[in-house]
Design an enzyme around this catalytic site. Structure first.
Site, PDB file in Angstrom:
ATOM      1  N   CYS A   1       0.789  -1.226   0.000  1.00 49.44           N
ATOM      2  CA  CYS A   1       0.000   0.000   0.000  1.00 49.44           C
ATOM      3  C   CYS A   1       0.828   1.287   0.000  1.00 49.44           C
ATOM      4  O   CYS A   1       0.817   2.042  -0.974  1.00 49.44           O
ATOM      5  CB  CYS A   1      -0.927  -0.015   1.211  1.00 49.44           C
TER       6      CYS A   1
ATOM      7  N   HIS B   1      -1.363   7.216   5.071  1.00 51.01           N
ATOM      8  CA  HIS B   1      -0.447   6.081   5.244  1.00 51.01           C
ATOM      9  C   HIS B   1       0.981   6.414   4.807  1.00 51.01           C
ATOM     10  O   HIS B   1       1.722   5.542   4.354  1.00 51.01           O
ATOM     11  CB  HIS B   1      -0.974   4.852   4.484  1.00 51.01           C
TER      12      HIS B   1
END
Length: 339
Positions: free
Chosen positions: A52, A129
């Protein structure tokens, strides 16, 4: 020739499959995304990193993710063995090394930083993130307005069970329970009642558009809408889940063949393509599952599909809002023509 600069909207889904969307042959109801695809280009050779935050680092900087500081997921780098089912692997050599800082480092400029300096208003609502602290937040890397989900994933409904052992470093899954968010550089202590992630990010982006209207903002915008869905945990509003009851009762192999046939019909995959054999040693073949195991597997896919449809609904919400603003202030965007 007009010298008017375009607005930009970048939408990111987390762990979405190639053929999940209707415009790529999927059975999931995604009419809003399909409208955009019908007036644009559907890529057939798009690549992402294996995880990710490395992928997000490349999107945000246009550089290799090692250069940007996300050579690996920071969750994996911090705790050895979590990315190795055998438990014998170690990520210790990565720690403290250049390229494995676990956040967007100072060697790169971000897309929102460049566009902001070029006269754009930069907006974000969704998963970041790329850093957990204020110094490494979306606000500090070019976004003027941002509602940023900071960790890898979390419960979409904000359920936060207490960690069992407070004296040990939490595992990847335990650390992912907490929906840590930051808005405009400040940690959020409490998100709105009735929170569901995709709806929350869609509503926030609509609010940012309305704020532009209220301020009579004339700068073009760069909007970044990165959903946490359909990433684990599989959770969605019942209004979407019930639409898919029974759709996946024949199992993944049958679904795969249906999607392949549709992709070929759309011209996105050549006729005669033979799919690679499924490699999933940790999962029983459908024909070997018990009736209960099949029911649970089908249910999981129903919820996944619901999460994807909810993303689509929020994409539509954005464009409907943008269309109403266009009617008021005369925004002229080609992407609105389908609406």
């Amino acid at each position: 020739m007009s010298d008017k600069r375009p607005n930009f909207l970048v939408i990111v889904a987390d762990d979405l499959g190639f053929s999940d969307l209707g415009c790529y042959g999927g059975e999931i109801n995604t009419p809003n995304i399909d409208k955009i695809a019908s007036r644009g280009v559907r890529f057939t050779d798009f690549h992402a990193a294996a995880a990710c935050s490395p992928t997000r680092a490349m999107i945000m900087t246009g550089t290799d993710h090692h250069i940007a500081g996300l050579g690996n997921l920071i969750e994996w780098t911090n705790i050895s063995g979590q990315n190795d089912p055998s438990g014998t692997g170690s990520t210790a050599p990565q720690r403290g090394m250049p390229g494995y800082e676990g956040y967007l480092n100072e060697r790169v400029a971000t897309l929102p930083e460049v566009l902001r300096d070029g006269g754009y208003e930069t907006l974000m609502a969704g998963k970041w993130h790329l850093g957990l602290t204020k110094e490494r937040s979306a606000q500090n890397r070019g976004f003027e307005r941002s509602l940023a989900h900071l960790p890898a994933c979390s419960n979409h409904y904000l359920y936060e069970p207490q960690l069992v052992d407070q004296d040990q470093t939490p595992t990847f899954l335990e650390a992912s329970f907490i929906g840590l968010h930051m808005e405009d550089g400040e940690y959020i202590k409490k998100l709105p009642d009735g929170w569901y992630s995709s709806n929350g990010y869609g509503d926030k982006m609509v609010q940012y558009l309305q704020d532009r209207l209220d301020r009579k903002e004339e700068r073009p915008f760069f909007a970044y809408l990165p959903f946490t869905a359909p990433h684990w945990p599989l959770q969605a509003p019942q209004e979407y889940i019930k639409k898919y009851h029974g759709v996946y009762a024949d199992g993944p192999d049958a679904l795969r063949l249906k999607r392949l046939a549709k992709l070929q019909e759309l011209g996105l995959v050549p006729k005669g393509v033979v799919p690679h054999a499924v490699v999933a040693d940790e999962v029983k073949p459908w024909e070997e599952m018990s009736e209960d195991e099949r029911a649970k597997s089908a249910r999981a896919m129903e919820v996944f599909a619901a999460m994807v449809e909810c993303i689509d609904a929020n994409v539509g919400k954005f464009f409907v809002s943008l269309l109403s603003i266009r009617l008021i202030v005369g925004i002229d965007d080609d992407c609105l023509q389908a609406y």
